[in-house]
Design a protein around this motif. Sequence first.
Motif, PDB file in Angstrom:
ATOM      1  N   GLU A 172       0.674  -1.362   0.084  1.00 51.35           N
ATOM      2  CA  GLU A 172       0.178   0.033  -0.048  1.00 51.35           C
ATOM      3  C   GLU A 172       0.788   0.995  -0.006  1.00 51.35           C
ATOM      4  O   GLU A 172       1.909   1.382   0.743  1.00 51.35           O
ATOM      5  N   THR A 173       0.484   2.169  -0.818  1.00 50.52           N
ATOM      6  CA  THR A 173       1.407   3.496  -0.741  1.00 50.52           C
ATOM      7  C   THR A 173       1.114   4.292   0.336  1.00 50.52           C
ATOM      8  O   THR A 173       0.008   4.786   0.623  1.00 50.52           O
ATOM      9  N   PRO A 174       1.999   4.437   0.837  1.00 48.72           N
ATOM     10  CA  PRO A 174       1.880   5.416   2.140  1.00 48.72           C
ATOM     11  C   PRO A 174       1.871   6.991   2.024  1.00 48.72           C
ATOM     12  O   PRO A 174       1.287   7.529   2.809  1.00 48.72           O
ATOM     13  N   GLY A 175       2.413   7.356   0.695  1.00 53.08           N
ATOM     14  CA  GLY A 175       1.969   8.646   0.194  1.00 53.08           C
ATOM     15  C   GLY A 175       3.256   9.102  -0.627  1.00 53.08           C
ATOM     16  O   GLY A 175       3.728   8.181  -0.961  1.00 53.08           O
ATOM     17  N   GLU A 204       8.772  14.093  -6.578  1.00 54.14           N
ATOM     18  CA  GLU A 204       7.953  13.159  -5.424  1.00 54.14           C
ATOM     19  C   GLU A 204       7.070  12.348  -6.095  1.00 54.14           C
ATOM     20  O   GLU A 204       6.225  13.007  -7.281  1.00 54.14           O
ATOM     21  N   LEU A 205       6.959  11.082  -5.853  1.00 50.20           N
ATOM     22  CA  LEU A 205       6.003  10.135  -6.427  1.00 50.20           C
ATOM     23  C   LEU A 205       5.332   9.464  -5.456  1.00 50.20           C
ATOM     24  O   LEU A 205       5.897   9.418  -4.339  1.00 50.20           O
ATOM     25  N   SER A 206       3.976   8.999  -5.641  1.00 50.01           N
ATOM     26  CA  SER A 206       3.345   8.070  -4.895  1.00 50.01           C
ATOM     27  C   SER A 206       3.537   6.775  -5.125  1.00 50.01           C
ATOM     28  O   SER A 206       3.104   5.894  -5.863  1.00 50.01           O
ATOM     29  N   ILE A 207       4.561   6.124  -4.259  1.00 51.06           N
ATOM     30  CA  ILE A 207       4.868   4.819  -4.464  1.00 51.06           C
ATOM     31  C   ILE A 207       5.411   4.336  -3.303  1.00 51.06           C
ATOM     32  O   ILE A 207       6.049   5.144  -2.360  1.00 51.06           O
ATOM     33  N   HIS A 208       5.255   3.246  -3.013  1.00 54.66           N
ATOM     34  CA  HIS A 208       5.834   2.438  -1.711  1.00 54.66           C
ATOM     35  C   HIS A 208       7.291   2.524  -1.810  1.00 54.66           C
ATOM     36  O   HIS A 208       8.019   1.945  -2.933  1.00 54.66           O
ATOM     37  N   PRO A 209       8.006   2.905  -0.702  1.00 54.63           N
ATOM     38  CA  PRO A 209       9.724   3.051  -0.960  1.00 54.63           C
ATOM     39  C   PRO A 209      10.402   1.844  -1.334  1.00 54.63           C
ATOM     40  O   PRO A 209      11.228   1.783  -1.968  1.00 54.63           O
ATOM     41  N   VAL A 210       9.890   0.854  -0.475  1.00 55.50           N
ATOM     42  CA  VAL A 210      10.423  -0.604  -0.819  1.00 55.50           C
ATOM     43  C   VAL A 210      10.229  -0.880  -2.609  1.00 55.50           C
ATOM     44  O   VAL A 210      11.313  -1.232  -3.132  1.00 55.50           O
ATOM     45  N   LEU A 211       8.927  -0.647  -2.975  1.00 53.97           N
ATOM     46  CA  LEU A 211       8.863  -0.983  -4.383  1.00 53.97           C
ATOM     47  C   LEU A 211       9.724   0.087  -5.436  1.00 53.97           C
ATOM     48  O   LEU A 211      10.285  -0.285  -6.476  1.00 53.97           O
ATOM     49  N   ASP A 255      12.809   1.229  -4.594  1.00 52.13           N
ATOM     50  CA  ASP A 255      14.055   0.601  -4.758  1.00 52.13           C
ATOM     51  C   ASP A 255      14.230  -0.380  -5.426  1.00 52.13           C
ATOM     52  O   ASP A 255      15.329  -0.624  -6.184  1.00 52.13           O
ATOM     53  N   ILE A 256      13.377  -1.583  -5.391  1.00 44.82           N
ATOM     54  CA  ILE A 256      13.081  -2.393  -6.218  1.00 44.82           C
ATOM     55  C   ILE A 256      13.204  -2.239  -7.414  1.00 44.82           C
ATOM     56  O   ILE A 256      13.990  -2.713  -8.365  1.00 44.82           O
ATOM     57  N   LEU A 257      12.464  -1.369  -8.032  1.00 41.59           N
ATOM     58  CA  LEU A 257      12.288  -0.803  -9.599  1.00 41.59           C
ATOM     59  C   LEU A 257      13.448  -0.274  -9.950  1.00 41.59           C
ATOM     60  O   LEU A 257      14.197  -0.728 -11.032  1.00 41.59           O
ATOM     61  N   LEU A 258      14.270   0.629  -9.195  1.00 37.81           N
ATOM     62  CA  LEU A 258      15.425   1.154  -9.604  1.00 37.81           C
ATOM     63  C   LEU A 258      16.581   0.207  -9.698  1.00 37.81           C
ATOM     64  O   LEU A 258      17.371   0.188 -10.585  1.00 37.81           O
ATOM     65  N   SER A 259      16.727  -0.771  -8.925  1.00 41.69           N
ATOM     66  CA  SER A 259      17.656  -1.599  -8.405  1.00 41.69           C
ATOM     67  C   SER A 259      17.574  -2.516  -9.633  1.00 41.69           C
ATOM     68  O   SER A 259      18.774  -2.958 -10.486  1.00 41.69           O
ATOM     69  N   ASN A 260      16.230  -3.061 -10.276  1.00 41.84           N
ATOM     70  CA  ASN A 260      16.267  -3.826 -11.317  1.00 41.84           C
ATOM     71  C   ASN A 260      16.681  -3.150 -12.547  1.00 41.84           C
ATOM     72  O   ASN A 260      17.369  -3.987 -13.609  1.00 41.84           O
ATOM     73  N   LEU A 261      16.264  -1.970 -12.764  1.00 48.79           N
ATOM     74  CA  LEU A 261      16.798  -1.266 -13.956  1.00 48.79           C
ATOM     75  C   LEU A 261      18.233  -1.015 -14.064  1.00 48.79           C
ATOM     76  O   LEU A 261      18.693  -1.139 -15.072  1.00 48.79           O
TER      77      LEU A 261
END
Length: 420
Positions: free
Chosen positions: A281-284, A319-326, A328-334
């Motif tokens: 869930e996106t916290p903000g 600033e983006l509305s995305i879960h911080p863990v997601l 980090d995973i998104l950028l790490s995979n890219l």
Amino acid sequence: MNKGMKLVFKFAIWYLVITLLALAIGGVISYREIKEEVDFEQSLYLKGKLDAAVRRLSRGMHPDSLARHNMEIQQLDFARPEMNFRVTDTVVMHKFLQRLEQQIKVSASYKVNGKHYYIAAYDGMVESDDITDAVIKSITGIFIVMLVVTGLLSYLISKHLLHPFHSTLRAIRAFTLRQKEPLQLAPTRTSEFKKLNLFLQHMTEKAQHDYSNLKEFTENASHEMQTPLAIIRGKLELLMESEINDSQAKLIMSAHNAVEKLSKMGQSLILLAKLENQEFETPGKIDFSRILSDNLLAFEELIEMKSITLKQDIAENVELSIHPVLADILLSNLMSNAIRHNYMEGRITVTLTKKELIVENTGDPLKVAPAEIFKRFKKSTQADDSVGLGLAIVKQICTQNNMLISYSYSGSEHQFRLQF
């Protein structure tokens, strides 16, 4: 974004279109009926004038005294047979308007007191244009009234009768498989809405049950799989520390790499399952610029190992509305993808703006179709350390967070573009 037209207004439009068609047909019928009725009444009125003239003649009144007020009397040969009553149209000069006007004419011949008279009477005819205008005005007025009434009824129906339907939609939008409570729907007395609510409750309860079982199975499988993998990994590491020859060392290293790959694959599949089930869930809003900078810093050593030139242009305070863990995973995979599939002494360019993120890297052309690059187990190269799930995870994260990701290749440059 086009939200579409509400169902009740679609019904109202169709109703008005059908009503307009019915009114048009009714207008044609009304015109014909009105004209026939007016002509009939006028002919009866003029027939009465003929009968009155006959009565006066029978009482001895001179014909010349009757040949006025739109009447015509002529004496005929008594031997001629009587002419039947006839209604025709004629054109007469209007005294006041001084122009020819279409009029209705009735005529007949009568034998009175031993004489034979031809008697005709005529009067102004109601013109077709006048009847047409009256019918059109009446139909237009009726249609306007129906338009207003239909609009008000549509609003009231949408607000009151469809209230349970809208309530059900709100409950469905708020429903998630993660919640423990069953779907709660507002009660209704409408039979169709009752059936819909009952179906949705049964469907969501089954979905919750299946989700719970699948989640439990996935977690148990992950836990049970990691334990033997850890044991195998430990045994292989002990073997590598013992006295072995080169051939044995290669076999042990190959087995160790396979174990590591299997472990990564299990973790990636579990992550994909969590993404598909929307467990994050996106916290903000988060500072995406800072996370990207930290991520690039973490990959600094891997970039230096391949002597890759890194160019970065990162806008601040994105600033983006995305879960911080997601994130980090998104950028790490890219970044892992950009490094793994790059040349020695290649290039990586990272550009971040308020609207998009662009990651470019040099590398060989794809060995799969560009449209399949985001599918599971589709690898752009046959790299042994790749499990083929990184870009599938990237795609799923983008989809879940309403980002549009695209891929292109030009020259020797691969480009991934994320639009926010």
